[in-house]
Design a protein around this motif. Structure first.
Motif, PDB file in Angstrom:
ATOM      1  N   UNK A 152       0.850  -1.190   0.000  1.00 28.17           N
ATOM      2  CA  UNK A 152       0.000   0.000   0.000  1.00 28.17           C
ATOM      3  C   UNK A 152       0.886   1.240   0.000  1.00 28.17           C
ATOM      4  N   UNK A 153       0.808   2.009  -1.075  1.00 30.99           N
ATOM      5  CA  UNK A 153       1.510   3.286  -1.149  1.00 30.99           C
ATOM      6  C   UNK A 153       0.562   4.370  -0.656  1.00 30.99           C
ATOM      7  N   UNK A 154       0.934   5.039   0.422  1.00 30.88           N
ATOM      8  CA  UNK A 154       0.081   6.061   1.031  1.00 30.88           C
ATOM      9  C   UNK A 154       0.656   7.432   0.704  1.00 30.88           C
ATOM     10  N   UNK A 155      -0.113   8.236  -0.033  1.00 30.51           N
ATOM     11  CA  UNK A 155       0.340   9.560  -0.460  1.00 30.51           C
ATOM     12  C   UNK A 155      -0.681  10.612  -0.047  1.00 30.51           C
ATOM     13  N   UNK A 156      -0.293  11.862  -0.184  1.00 30.53           N
ATOM     14  CA  UNK A 156      -1.162  12.961   0.241  1.00 30.53           C
ATOM     15  C   UNK A 156      -1.975  13.541  -0.906  1.00 30.53           C
ATOM     16  N   UNK A 215       4.246  -7.890  -7.951  1.00 30.54           N
ATOM     17  CA  UNK A 215       3.548  -7.652  -6.695  1.00 30.54           C
ATOM     18  C   UNK A 215       2.356  -6.721  -6.903  1.00 30.54           C
ATOM     19  N   UNK A 216       1.378  -6.830  -6.018  1.00 32.98           N
ATOM     20  CA  UNK A 216       0.214  -5.954  -6.073  1.00 32.98           C
ATOM     21  C   UNK A 216       0.546  -4.615  -5.421  1.00 32.98           C
ATOM     22  N   UNK A 217       0.267  -3.538  -6.119  1.00 25.90           N
ATOM     23  CA  UNK A 217       0.476  -2.203  -5.574  1.00 25.90           C
ATOM     24  C   UNK A 217      -0.878  -1.509  -5.476  1.00 25.90           C
ATOM     25  N   UNK A 218      -1.274  -1.194  -4.268  1.00 28.67           N
ATOM     26  CA  UNK A 218      -2.466  -0.399  -4.014  1.00 28.67           C
ATOM     27  C   UNK A 218      -2.018   1.021  -3.691  1.00 28.67           C
ATOM     28  N   UNK A 219      -2.741   2.000  -4.184  1.00 27.08           N
ATOM     29  CA  UNK A 219      -2.403   3.395  -3.899  1.00 27.08           C
ATOM     30  C   UNK A 219      -3.561   4.044  -3.154  1.00 27.08           C
ATOM     31  N   UNK A 220      -3.249   4.618  -2.005  1.00 26.13           N
ATOM     32  CA  UNK A 220      -4.230   5.353  -1.207  1.00 26.13           C
ATOM     33  C   UNK A 220      -3.824   6.820  -1.200  1.00 26.13           C
ATOM     34  N   UNK A 267      -8.174   0.555   4.892  1.00 29.43           N
ATOM     35  CA  UNK A 267      -7.641   0.119   3.599  1.00 29.43           C
ATOM     36  C   UNK A 267      -6.769  -1.124   3.756  1.00 29.43           C
ATOM     37  N   UNK A 268      -6.027  -1.188   4.849  1.00 24.75           N
ATOM     38  CA  UNK A 268      -5.207  -2.372   5.125  1.00 24.75           C
ATOM     39  C   UNK A 268      -6.087  -3.610   5.237  1.00 24.75           C
ATOM     40  N   UNK A 269      -7.182  -3.471   5.962  1.00 21.41           N
ATOM     41  CA  UNK A 269      -8.097  -4.599   6.149  1.00 21.41           C
ATOM     42  C   UNK A 269      -8.776  -4.984   4.842  1.00 21.41           C
ATOM     43  N   UNK A 270      -9.219  -3.983   4.094  1.00 18.46           N
ATOM     44  CA  UNK A 270      -9.956  -4.243   2.853  1.00 18.46           C
ATOM     45  C   UNK A 270      -9.096  -4.945   1.813  1.00 18.46           C
ATOM     46  N   UNK A 271      -7.828  -4.577   1.738  1.00 19.53           N
ATOM     47  CA  UNK A 271      -6.956  -5.084   0.675  1.00 19.53           C
ATOM     48  C   UNK A 271      -5.946  -6.121   1.157  1.00 19.53           C
ATOM     49  N   UNK A 272      -6.045  -6.537   2.424  1.00 15.26           N
ATOM     50  CA  UNK A 272      -5.113  -7.529   2.983  1.00 15.26           C
ATOM     51  C   UNK A 272      -3.658  -7.088   2.786  1.00 15.26           C
TER      52      UNK A 272
END
Length: 279
Positions: free
Chosen positions: A68-72, A93-98, A158-163
């Motif tokens: 999970x990449x967390x940006x502003x 790898x899976x990359x999720x962006x928040x 988001x951590x929970x939703x996307x494991x």
């Protein structure tokens, strides 16, 4: 004459460094790893070795990570994190962006949302793996204070939703010193402190001084050296295998693609490499 020699030396160093960035990921080294299916193999340079072991492999088998990449703001991913994104996606790898705001400081929030989706397509991150938050208490701007408790709550959801098993975000300076970047960092730290998520790795993007920040590919030498000093694997240097992709991705943010940001992408060391430090 001396001035000309200095300029020529700097240009030569820039060219040599750029060649190292472009060619290093393609040079085969003796160490290589094979995925557990026995079919795919790839070569890594020595400075990638420990990072590959710590982030990509678990025991003997290849383990696909959910990062999970967390940006502003929309465009943070393209201006600062493309070497990391390119590395993870290229290894499967899976990359999720928040993204924790729509970047509405200039009233262009809806436009910037769409630009972020377009940039993520250029970075090989599926649009369905990008989440943009538009919360009244998380508005873009200098002087806008973001609640660390609220940030921690959103990130945890988001951590929970996307494991998620890995988080990547800004460090306490936030590269540019922007208060929103720094709040994102402290929001992640708040989450770690409150929930004790020991099964989740957290890596922060190391901020550098202004000389290193605008040295372009030249910073590769010092970044690799500093990473190699951390033999325990707590600091890693990732060289961008697709530097041109950084430009293409940032160009998707057309509302932000003004002359000084074009210069930033060309001159910034963050276009060519990321140094990550384990939190």
């Amino acid at each position: 004459m001396a001035f000309i020699l200095i300029i020529a030396s700097l240009v030569f160093l820039w060219i040599v460094s750029l060649c190292k960035v472009l060619l290093l990921p393609r040079i085969p080294f003796g160490n290589h790893f094979t995925h557990n299916n026995g079919n795919a193999s790839f070569f890594v340079s020595p400075q990638f070795l420990l990072f590959l072991i710590s982030l990509v492999f678990s025991g003997r088998a290849f383990r696909k990570r959910n990062a999970l990449l967390v940006i502003a703001h929309p465009d943070d991913e393209s201006m600062f994190f493309t070497p990391t994104i390119n590395f993870l996606t290229s290894k499967g790898h899976n990359v999720q962006i928040l993204c924790l705001s729509i970047g509405d400081a200039d009233g262009k929030g809806n436009i910037r949302k769409q630009e972020l989706f377009q940039a993520c397509v250029a970075l090989k991150v599926p649009m369905q793996q990008v989440k943009i938050v538009n919360h009244p208490d998380l508005q873009d701007g200098f002087g806008k204070v973001w609640s660390h408790n609220l940030l921690a709550k959103i990130i945890e959801e988001e951590i929970t939703r996307c494991c998620i098993d890995m988080i990547i975000t800004f460090d306490s300076h936030g590269v540019s010193g922007h208060c929103n970047h720094r709040d994102v960092h402290y929001g992640v730290c708040k989450l770690l402190h409150d929930t004790l998520q020991r099964d989740i790795e957290v890596w922060e993007l190391v901020s550098t001084n202004i000389l290193r920040k605008y040295s372009g590919p030249v910073d590769i030498w010092l970044s690799i050296f500093l990473a190699m000093l951390h033999t325990n694997g707590t600091m890693q240097c990732l060289v961008n295998e697709h530097s041109r992709r950084s430009v293409i991705a940032m160009a998707q943010h057309s509302s932000q693609w003004v002359w000084f940001r074009k210069l930033f992408v060309a001159l910034s060391s963050y276009t060519y490499m990321n140094t990550l430090r384990k939190v």
